[in-house]
Design a protein around this motif. Structure first.
Motif, PDB file in Angstrom:
ATOM      1  N   GLN A 275       0.834  -1.189   0.000  1.00 42.90           N
ATOM      2  CA  GLN A 275       0.000   0.000   0.000  1.00 42.90           C
ATOM      3  C   GLN A 275       0.869   1.238   0.000  1.00 42.90           C
ATOM      4  OE1 GLN A 275      -3.619   0.370   0.009  1.00 42.90           O
ATOM      5  NE2 GLN A 275      -2.802   2.359  -0.603  1.00 42.90           N
ATOM      6  N   GLU A 276       0.728   2.035  -1.054  1.00 37.20           N
ATOM      7  CA  GLU A 276       1.454   3.296  -1.130  1.00 37.20           C
ATOM      8  C   GLU A 276       0.721   4.391  -0.346  1.00 37.20           C
ATOM      9  OE1 GLU A 276       1.605   1.193  -5.176  1.00 37.20           O
ATOM     10  OE2 GLU A 276       0.044   1.879  -3.802  1.00 37.20           O
ATOM     11  N   SER A 277       1.485   5.300   0.230  1.00 40.62           N
ATOM     12  CA  SER A 277       0.882   6.441   0.912  1.00 40.62           C
ATOM     13  C   SER A 277       1.801   7.642   0.777  1.00 40.62           C
ATOM     14  CB  SER A 277       0.620   6.131   2.389  1.00 40.62           C
ATOM     15  OG  SER A 277       1.827   5.813   3.052  1.00 40.62           O
ATOM     16  N   GLY A 278       1.189   8.817   0.784  1.00 37.01           N
ATOM     17  CA  GLY A 278       1.950  10.051   0.662  1.00 37.01           C
ATOM     18  C   GLY A 278       1.098  11.140   0.057  1.00 37.01           C
ATOM     19  N   PRO A 279       1.636  12.345  -0.030  1.00 38.45           N
ATOM     20  CA  PRO A 279       0.861  13.463  -0.559  1.00 38.45           C
ATOM     21  C   PRO A 279       0.561  13.303  -2.037  1.00 38.45           C
ATOM     22  CG  PRO A 279       3.125  14.114  -0.197  1.00 38.45           C
ATOM     23  CD  PRO A 279       2.979  12.746   0.383  1.00 38.45           C
ATOM     24  N   GLY A 280      -0.596  13.748  -2.441  1.00 40.37           N
ATOM     25  CA  GLY A 280      -0.976  13.670  -3.844  1.00 40.37           C
ATOM     26  C   GLY A 280      -0.548  14.884  -4.646  1.00 40.37           C
ATOM     27  N   LEU A 281      -0.137  15.931  -3.951  1.00 39.34           N
ATOM     28  CA  LEU A 281       0.262  17.167  -4.620  1.00 39.34           C
ATOM     29  C   LEU A 281       1.574  17.662  -4.020  1.00 39.34           C
ATOM     30  CD1 LEU A 281      -0.478  19.449  -6.632  1.00 39.34           C
ATOM     31  CD2 LEU A 281      -1.650  20.579  -4.719  1.00 39.34           C
ATOM     32  N   VAL A 282       2.528  17.911  -4.882  1.00 39.07           N
ATOM     33  CA  VAL A 282       3.839  18.391  -4.458  1.00 39.07           C
ATOM     34  C   VAL A 282       4.194  19.610  -5.316  1.00 39.07           C
ATOM     35  CG1 VAL A 282       6.274  17.804  -4.124  1.00 39.07           C
ATOM     36  CG2 VAL A 282       4.524  16.033  -3.862  1.00 39.07           C
ATOM     37  N   LYS A 283       4.781  20.606  -4.698  1.00 39.16           N
ATOM     38  CA  LYS A 283       5.169  21.811  -5.438  1.00 39.16           C
ATOM     39  C   LYS A 283       6.507  21.594  -6.149  1.00 39.16           C
ATOM     40  CE  LYS A 283       2.874  25.044  -2.295  1.00 39.16           C
ATOM     41  NZ  LYS A 283       1.700  25.146  -3.146  1.00 39.16           N
ATOM     42  N   PRO A 284       6.691  22.244  -7.271  1.00 38.79           N
ATOM     43  CA  PRO A 284       7.975  22.156  -7.975  1.00 38.79           C
ATOM     44  C   PRO A 284       9.135  22.541  -7.064  1.00 38.79           C
ATOM     45  CG  PRO A 284       6.344  23.191  -9.372  1.00 38.79           C
ATOM     46  CD  PRO A 284       5.702  23.039  -8.034  1.00 38.79           C
TER      47      PRO A 284
ATOM     48  N   ASP B  85       7.551  15.016 -13.305  1.00 37.58           N
ATOM     49  CA  ASP B  85       7.492  13.915 -12.323  1.00 37.58           C
ATOM     50  C   ASP B  85       6.069  13.554 -11.949  1.00 37.58           C
ATOM     51  OD1 ASP B  85      10.375  15.440 -10.974  1.00 37.58           O
ATOM     52  OD2 ASP B  85      10.350  13.476 -11.949  1.00 37.58           O
ATOM     53  N   THR B  86       5.106  14.230 -12.521  1.00 35.97           N
ATOM     54  CA  THR B  86       3.704  13.867 -12.304  1.00 35.97           C
ATOM     55  C   THR B  86       3.456  12.469 -12.869  1.00 35.97           C
ATOM     56  OG1 THR B  86       2.919  16.148 -12.347  1.00 35.97           O
ATOM     57  CG2 THR B  86       1.323  14.423 -12.915  1.00 35.97           C
ATOM     58  N   ALA B  87       2.910  11.597 -12.032  1.00 36.74           N
ATOM     59  CA  ALA B  87       2.757  10.200 -12.445  1.00 36.74           C
ATOM     60  C   ALA B  87       1.938   9.455 -11.402  1.00 36.74           C
ATOM     61  CB  ALA B  87       4.124   9.530 -12.599  1.00 36.74           C
ATOM     62  N   VAL B  88       1.548   8.245 -11.774  1.00 40.80           N
ATOM     63  CA  VAL B  88       1.063   7.284 -10.780  1.00 40.80           C
ATOM     64  C   VAL B  88       2.281   6.493 -10.317  1.00 40.80           C
ATOM     65  CG1 VAL B  88      -0.424   5.318 -10.311  1.00 40.80           C
ATOM     66  CG2 VAL B  88      -1.205   7.135 -11.860  1.00 40.80           C
TER      67      VAL B  88
ATOM     68  N   GLN C  31      -1.538   8.534  -7.205  1.00 45.63           N
ATOM     69  CA  GLN C  31      -1.321   9.651  -8.124  1.00 45.63           C
ATOM     70  C   GLN C  31      -0.575  10.763  -7.405  1.00 45.63           C
ATOM     71  OE1 GLN C  31      -2.260  10.321 -11.527  1.00 45.63           O
ATOM     72  NE2 GLN C  31      -0.950  12.108 -11.175  1.00 45.63           N
ATOM     73  N   VAL C  32       0.508  11.212  -8.005  1.00 47.24           N
ATOM     74  CA  VAL C  32       1.234  12.368  -7.494  1.00 47.24           C
ATOM     75  C   VAL C  32       1.289  13.415  -8.602  1.00 47.24           C
ATOM     76  CG1 VAL C  32       3.383  13.270  -6.574  1.00 47.24           C
ATOM     77  CG2 VAL C  32       2.614  10.976  -5.919  1.00 47.24           C
ATOM     78  N   THR C  33       0.843  14.591  -8.284  1.00 43.88           N
ATOM     79  CA  THR C  33       0.860  15.710  -9.228  1.00 43.88           C
ATOM     80  C   THR C  33       1.834  16.762  -8.722  1.00 43.88           C
ATOM     81  OG1 THR C  33      -1.438  15.305  -9.857  1.00 43.88           O
ATOM     82  CG2 THR C  33      -0.533  17.486 -10.347  1.00 43.88           C
TER      83      THR C  33
END
Length: 120
Positions: free
Chosen positions: A5-14, A91-94, A115-117
């Motif tokens: 199970q992956e976990s972490g923020p879905g949105l990260v700033k450049p 780096d936006t990706a699943v 999903q990480v955007t």
């Protein structure tokens, strides 16, 4: 039954660091039958292997990402973590974590993906 199970923020700033954790249940990340891997899939593109941590805590990274990637583990929690620094929108990706079996050399268990955007 083995689950990842992956976990972490879905949105990260450049320019920030992306950090994801994979929690493993049903198997030990110190078992010498398996390697533990991070793989990603950008939108509209194929799967990209990012790196792996072995049962003996060795790490190997994709040459194209090596300067920005770090994989570590917490054996007390049976987790392994991906850190990707200096992220850009590319780096936006699943992002997936997956188990690779050493003998069969295949990926037999996958997380569902997260999903990480990367966006400001």
């Amino acid at each position: 039954q083995v689950q990842l199970q992956e976990s972490g923020p879905g949105l990260v700033k450049p320019s920030q660091t992306l950090s994801l954790t994979c929690t493993v249940s049903g198997a030990s990340i110190t078992s010498n039958y398996y390697y533990w891997t991070w793989i990603r899939q950008p939108p509209g593109k194929g799967l990209e292997w990012m790196g792996v941590i072995t049962y003996s805590d060795s790490t190997y990274y994709s040459p194209s990402l090596e300067s920005r990637t770090s994989i570590s583990r917490d054996t007390s929690k049976n987790q392994f973590t991906l850190q990707l620094s200096s992220v850009t929108p590319e780096d936006t990706a699943v992002y997936y974590c997956a188990r690779r079996t050493i003998v069969a050399n295949n990926y037999d268990v996958w997380g569902q993906g997260t999903q990480v955007t990367v966006s400001s």
